[in-house]
Write a protein that holds these residues in place. Structure first.
Motif, PDB file in Angstrom:
ATOM      1  N   LYS A  60       0.699  -0.698  -0.203  1.00  0.00           N
ATOM      2  CA  LYS A  60      -0.483  -0.228   0.090  1.00  0.00           C
ATOM      3  C   LYS A  60       0.935   1.262   0.251  1.00  0.00           C
ATOM      4  O   LYS A  60       1.049   2.802  -0.220  1.00  0.00           O
ATOM      5  CB  LYS A  60      -0.472  -0.062   1.328  1.00  0.00           C
ATOM      6  N   SER A  61       1.814   1.273   0.851  1.00  0.00           N
ATOM      7  CA  SER A  61       2.876   2.823   0.528  1.00  0.00           C
ATOM      8  C   SER A  61       3.847   2.374  -0.224  1.00  0.00           C
ATOM      9  O   SER A  61       3.499   3.993  -0.687  1.00  0.00           O
ATOM     10  CB  SER A  61       3.839   2.149   2.281  1.00  0.00           C
TER      11      SER A  61
ATOM     12  N   THR B 236       1.267   4.253  -3.006  1.00  0.00           N
ATOM     13  CA  THR B 236       0.375   5.672  -2.317  1.00  0.00           C
ATOM     14  C   THR B 236       2.161   6.078  -3.012  1.00  0.00           C
ATOM     15  O   THR B 236       1.780   7.509  -3.660  1.00  0.00           O
ATOM     16  CB  THR B 236       1.413   5.714  -1.312  1.00  0.00           C
TER      17      THR B 236
ATOM     18  N   ALA C 113       1.564   8.901  -6.432  1.00  0.00           N
ATOM     19  CA  ALA C 113       2.042  10.546  -5.847  1.00  0.00           C
ATOM     20  C   ALA C 113       3.582  11.076  -6.904  1.00  0.00           C
ATOM     21  O   ALA C 113       3.078  12.203  -7.207  1.00  0.00           O
ATOM     22  CB  ALA C 113       3.352  10.684  -4.629  1.00  0.00           C
TER      23      ALA C 113
END
Length: 160
Positions: free
Chosen positions: A69-70, A73, A77
């Motif tokens: 998930k990180s 993300t 970004a």
């Protein structure tokens, strides 16, 4: 009349030996009960090893999900900011490294705990073996006391 005294003495010795035999039998039963309890405890510790492995697997799966998930993300970004490499790439590599370290920590701690469970199971196994040996010894003492009782009684009878 001396023969009668020998009979009474032999009977007294026989009774004493029978009580000793009874005590030895109870001691053996207690030792065997303790051995059984140690065996149960050892089996629980062995089950704990499997449970710890499941816990490690769950924690590592949760970490993998969190890391993914990180990373997702970060990629989003980067795409939104229309940048690649440089600081964004450094952050991504750092995130991957941190994730690997977290996985290693979960695995290492889990293996330490599993070894503790295995060690405790081995200690319980040794205690079980010792209790069984003590039970066997008490069983032998019981048989010896029973034979002693018989011979005391026979000696008293022969003294008549």
């Amino acid at each position: 009349m001396a023969g009668f005294g020998g009979l009474i003495g032999g009977m007294g010795g026989a009774v004493g030996d029978m009580f000793a035999a009874s005590g030895d039998k109870m001691e053996a039963q207690g030792d065997y009960a303790a051995a059984n309890s140690f065996g149960v405890a050892a089996n629980i510790e062995r089950q704990n090893v499997s449970i710890e492995q499941m816990s490690m697997d769950i924690q590592n799966s949760q970490l993998s999900r969190k890391i993914s998930k990180s990373e997702g993300t970060m990629v989003a970004a980067e795409g939104k900011a229309n940048v690649e490499g440089g600081s964004a790439g450094d952050l991504m590599r750092e995130s991957v490294n941190e994730g690997s370290l977290a996985h290693m920590m979960v695995t290492t701690q889990g293996e330490i705990q599993k070894n503790a469970f295995k060690s405790q199971a081995a200690a319980y196994d040794a205690s079980q073996a010792a209790a069984n040996a003590a039970g066997n010894k008490a069983d032998s003492a019981e048989k010896g006391a029973e034979f002693g009782a018989a011979f005391s009684l026979l000696g008293g009878i022969a003294g008549l």
